[in-house]
Design an enzyme around this catalytic site. Structure first.
Site, PDB file in Angstrom:
ATOM      1  CB  SER A 133      13.681  22.854 -14.201  1.00 31.41           C
ATOM      2  OG  SER A 133      12.913  24.049 -14.269  1.00 31.41           O
ATOM      3  CD  GLU A 187       8.601  12.608 -15.035  1.00 31.40           C
ATOM      4  OE1 GLU A 187       7.587  13.272 -14.822  1.00 31.40           O
ATOM      5  OE2 GLU A 187       9.736  13.104 -15.134  1.00 31.40           O
ATOM      6  CE  LYS A 195      11.930  19.688 -10.306  1.00 32.95           C
ATOM      7  NZ  LYS A 195      10.562  20.111 -10.433  1.00 32.95           N
ATOM      8  CG  HIS A 247      -1.685  -1.243   1.439  1.00 30.93           C
ATOM      9  ND1 HIS A 247      -2.901  -1.528   0.858  1.00 30.93           N
ATOM     10  CD2 HIS A 247      -1.350  -2.340   2.171  1.00 30.93           C
ATOM     11  CE1 HIS A 247      -3.297  -2.735   1.245  1.00 30.93           C
ATOM     12  NE2 HIS A 247      -2.366  -3.249   2.027  1.00 30.93           N
TER      13      HIS A 247
END
Ligand code: ARG
Length: 461
Positions: free
Chosen positions: A278, A291, A284, A157
């Site tokens: 970024s 992704e 970043k 979970h």
């Protein structure tokens, strides 16, 4: 103009729109090598059985070989008016060598031709992807060997459950990918029958030798039923199914990489080579590759659904709908190849933040099960009772804002008088992990053995 391939029956040519909707050359030119291989095998068989002369076969062979060189060199002009790769090559052959070229299509139809080419293409793609999966398994097993005993929190979970090792977690993906390879191998077995010689749908009156063409093209045997041969695309569907399941695995790995890289987790760091920055936030380091692996799953699953939808309503045998079989297979292959390469690169280059993983592995009362197991093993308390006692200890620790190991012996004994000092020996993350020696469990010794076993198996291939 009347079409040069069936001009006899037609007085006029197709409209622009007819040509645009009908043509597949834009994508099926990717099968040019397979088409030439199929035609060479067919011509050799026609000569061997005396259906065409040896001289004609020699001319065809020379012509097709020259055309192959032209295509490879980028000197071949593909024509949309000639619809597909099959007619582009055949027309060019006749232009080049004249009459013998016009004999090539004896005892053959584009229906068995395209089914054969497509099987050959899919087989090559499948073999390439299989090697990529093996390479990713190797990368994972190597990293698992490095981190066989390094603790990380195991989750259910996405809540801290029990400590595991990072190596054990990585080896879980090795098992998934091994099943993916099994599905690809299975697909290959059923794919590897040759439809060539089924002609349009009914077979042919010429004395062809289907064993010969099947063998020449590396197939195990000819297909059994001519109607099925030209209307079957199960091999493509099985391939896409196997890729869809594999993509789902890669997507789960990618999702975990995204989570592991996020600053609150900081379990791993991806290399610069597999990270982007970024344009506005200088700090970043984004896991874009992961992704995109996660997102490309959509194309692969989508391809499976597309082709299932194309096929499900078709009466036997061939229908032009089936021309729409190639793009999903090509697109899924590209997405799978890129996703595998990206996962391979990320896994090879990533660095594990073992201190952070170790720290979090002990948080969230992750060794509570070890207390319950101790009560069962040492005090012979029934497991369900031990679960309740431990639950009260967890509540007490939570209330005090401390870890289980910080409860005093007196506090423990208030819940179960039989508890002794020995219980503290099972409360560390290391002890918890080391005790999980059951087959398939997370003990470092197990993980190391499994990683080595897989590396040896993969090296022996
Ligand atoms: N371009 C076609 C395809 O990819 C080749 C087969 C055409 N056969 C036919 N009967 N029109 O499916």
């Amino acid at each position: 103009d009347a079409n040069m391939q069936w001009g006899g029956r037609f007085a006029g040519g197709p409209s622009q729109i007819m040509q645009a909707i009908n043509a597949s050359i834009g994508f099926d030119k990717a099968m040019w090598k397979q088409d030439i291989a199929g035609s060479l095998a067919h011509a050799a068989m026609l000569a061997h059985t005396g259906i065409i002369s040896a001289e004609d076969e020699a001319a065809i062979r020379e012509g097709l070989t020259a055309i192959g060189k032209d295509i490879a060199a980028g000197h071949f002009e593909f024509s949309e008016a000639l619809e597909d790769i099959h007619m582009n090559i055949e027309a060019r052959l006749s232009e080049r060598i004249g009459e013998p070229g016009k004999r090539l299509h004896t005892a053959r139809s584009r229906n068995d031709q395209v089914a054969t080419d497509f099987r050959l293409w899919t087989r090559d793609a499948l073999d390439g992807l299989d090697q990529q999966v093996a390479s990713l398994m190797r990368a994972l097993a190597r990293r698992a060997e490095d981190h066989a005993s390094d603790p990380m929190p195991g989750f259910t979970h996405l809540q801290t459950a029990q400590p595991v090792t990072f190596g054990h977690h990585l080896m879980a993906y090795v098992e998934m990918l091994a099943r993916d390879r099994g599905r690809l191998a299975d697909t290959r077995k059923r794919l590897n029958e040759c439809p060539l010689g089924s002609a349009a749908l009914a077979g042919t009156s010429f004395p062809i030798d289907r064993e010969m063409t099947a063998r020449t093209l590396g197939f195990d045997r000819p297909t059994a039923n001519s109607l099925d041969s030209v209307s079957d695309r199960d091999f493509a569907l099985e391939y896409l199914s196997a890729l869809s399941i594999m993509a789902m695995h890669l997507s789960r790995l990618a999702e975990e990489i995204v989570i592991w890289c996020s600053s609150p987790f900081s379990f791993i760091r991806l290399s610069d080579a597999f990270t982007t920055g970024s344009s506005i936030m200088p700090q970043k380091r984004n896991p874009d590759a992961a992704e995109l692996v996660r997102a490309k799953t959509g194309r692969i699953t989508g391809s499976l659904v597309s082709l299932l939808t194309v096929m499900k309503g078709l009466p036997l045998a061939y229908a032009k709908d089936m021309q729409e079989d190639k793009e999903p297979v090509f697109a899924a292959t590209d997405a799978a190849a890129l996703s595998l390469a990206a996962c391979d690169g990320m896994v090879r280059d990533m660095t594990a933040n073992t201190a952070q993983m170790r720290a979090l592995a002990g948080s969230g009362f992750s060794t509570a099960t070890d207390i319950a197991d101790w009560l069962v093993r040492v005090l012979k308390v029934p497991f369900r009772t031990a679960h309740h006692v431990t639950g009260r200890l967890v509540a007490k620790a939570e209330e005090k804002g401390v870890d289980l190991a910080d409860l005093s012996l007196a506090e423990m004994q208030a819940e179960e008088p039989g508890i002794t000092d020995d219980i503290y020996s099972v409360l560390t993350v290391e002890a918890s992990i080391a005790s999980r020696t059951s087959e398939g469990g997370t003990a470092g010794s197990n993980v190391q053995r499994e990683a080595r076993r897989w590396l040896a198996t993969l090296d022996a291939e």
